[in-house]
Design an enzyme around this catalytic site. Sequence first.
Site, mmCIF file in Angstrom:
data_model
loop_
_atom_site.group_PDB
_atom_site.id
_atom_site.type_symbol
_atom_site.label_atom_id
_atom_site.label_comp_id
_atom_site.label_asym_id
_atom_site.label_seq_id
_atom_site.Cartn_x
_atom_site.Cartn_y
_atom_site.Cartn_z
ATOM 1 N N HIS A 194 76.382 -13.347 -8.994
ATOM 2 C CA HIS A 194 76.287 -12.477 -7.951
ATOM 3 C C HIS A 194 75.809 -12.791 -6.544
ATOM 4 O O HIS A 194 75.427 -12.064 -5.749
ATOM 5 C CB HIS A 194 75.613 -11.185 -8.426
ATOM 6 C CG HIS A 194 76.185 -10.125 -7.837
ATOM 7 N ND1 HIS A 194 75.715 -9.082 -6.952
ATOM 8 C CD2 HIS A 194 77.137 -9.142 -8.415
ATOM 9 C CE1 HIS A 194 76.397 -8.198 -6.605
ATOM 10 N NE2 HIS A 194 77.443 -8.172 -7.814
ATOM 11 N N ASP A 221 69.533 -2.168 -6.609
ATOM 12 C CA ASP A 221 70.460 -1.271 -6.746
ATOM 13 C C ASP A 221 71.823 -1.430 -7.688
ATOM 14 O O ASP A 221 72.309 -0.363 -7.984
ATOM 15 C CB ASP A 221 71.197 -1.135 -5.411
ATOM 16 C CG ASP A 221 70.215 -0.326 -4.360
ATOM 17 O OD1 ASP A 221 69.568 0.700 -4.756
ATOM 18 O OD2 ASP A 221 70.462 -0.774 -3.222
ATOM 19 N N GLU A 246 65.386 5.274 0.344
ATOM 20 C CA GLU A 246 66.346 4.554 1.131
ATOM 21 C C GLU A 246 67.256 5.283 2.027
ATOM 22 O O GLU A 246 66.983 6.418 2.349
ATOM 23 C CB GLU A 246 67.455 3.768 -0.078
ATOM 24 C CG GLU A 246 67.050 2.713 -0.979
ATOM 25 C CD GLU A 246 68.265 1.947 -1.258
ATOM 26 O OE1 GLU A 246 69.339 2.294 -1.427
ATOM 27 O OE2 GLU A 246 67.970 1.055 -2.491
#
Length: 532
Positions: free
Chosen positions: A118, A179, A290
């Site tokens: 990732h 997340d 957030e």
Amino acid sequence: MGLTSSLRRNNKSFLRIFMILVLSCIPGRTNLCSNHSVTTPIDLPPDIRSSLDSLDLEGYISFNDVHNASKDFGNRYQLPPLAILHPRSVSDISTMVRRIVHLGSTSNLTVAARGHGHSLQGQALAHQGVVINMESLRSPDIKIHKGKQPYVDVSGGESWINILRETLKYGLSPKSWTDYLHLTVGGTLSNAGISGQAFKYGPQINNVCQLEIVTGKGEVMTCSEKQNSELFYSVLGGLGQFGIITRARIALGPAPHMVKWIRVLYSDFSAFSRDQEHLITKKNGFDYVEGFVTVNRTDLLDNWRSSFSPNDSIGASQFKSEGKTLYCLEIVKYFNTEEVNSVPQERFPLQETEKLLSELSYIPSTLFSSEVPYIEFLDRVHIAEIKLRAKGLWEVPHPWLNLLIPKSSIFEFATEVFNNILTSNNNGPILIYPVNQSKWNKHTSLITPDEDIFYLYLLRQNQRVLNFCSATNINVKQYLPHYETQREWRSHFGNRWETFAKRKHTYDPLAILAPGHRIFQKATQLSPIQLF
């Protein structure tokens, strides 16, 4: 791509802006842009291939099927390795590293530990080197230890979603998250692991009790705050430069059953940031804070209705979002279903949210909320991923840039970016939220601005943003950093550069590990200041 002492409004306080920006190619620099690829197979010298092929392994080495290890989530680099190791044991990884050390610098072989791949700028790649498929190391024995200080022992190749599912069986879960949960433990701990819980518990690297590491010498070492502490702190946030994380012990806490998930909008950035800062200083406030920015989004609130209920249906239906820059505060309160009947109403978390909301300055008609299971909330990005994959929109370039921006510069930064640089949401998600520096362990290798509070953000026109920060001397720090020059890496580390380089020399003297970051060059004997 994921920070609570009392907020002090002085030059020491800083808000973390974690910026995810779409990075275009930068003219005049050696940069592998979206059209860059090296797909022609490179012949492996027979003696080196024979040396690797002769290793006594529980797993296996692949020299042919290397396509999947030639790119990462950023999907802008095509850099094939010479081989992929699929380890079945830690010994396999140690054996491979030791063999490459034995072959010396003339082999030009390097090693990249790859989890879910990732990374955004080719950091998980090892061009002409060996990629270690860490997911092959995963084993079913996620070991959970209950007690006053519960923890879980997991493989470095295990994914966070599997850890969550297993720990929930015991009413426990890790405290801090990213997340996106479909990442491996070793991958996030090599960076930081940040999400909306970070203001309260710090990043994931602050919630690690112990690590097992294969160093760049091939040594297998156990480390913690009290045992081999320098290696422990070096590896956490160390960008894979000092060792490969093969096992981790992660602190756990009680897991809630449900979450109260709330979204509200602001039209004024000052009010938005002021409320965010206020919430991260509350002792018994929300469990997740957030925020994100929307630019010229049509019928934004209507898009929320499939998952959230408006507090004021009439007001929400009359609200128009197009042509505006709006700031969304996303907040969550954890709770357990049995508390509804067993806890006095004045202490019940869902009643506490009303008081907390009354202290904020959002647009009243834009309050939307939902109650969902804890795991559904934490795994929310994967749900969006499934939808994007179905539309063929997941396997696209993601040249994002993540920045940590000091609080002292946040208003100046936001004014320029949101008023002059961004014109729409076509750039992708734009995240922005504060975290508390006091929750970040300064002994780790992670680099942050030298203030007390900082924020998160995502957009496309990143080079304009970086140019603005440079021109106005905003001391931003990259998260998941990617630089091309010696000057940039030294600037990133600042006065911690010499320590970082010295530790590299100690644990990976031939600069074998994590070549995709392009910090150090493989050498016969690495100098502490030797760079690409």
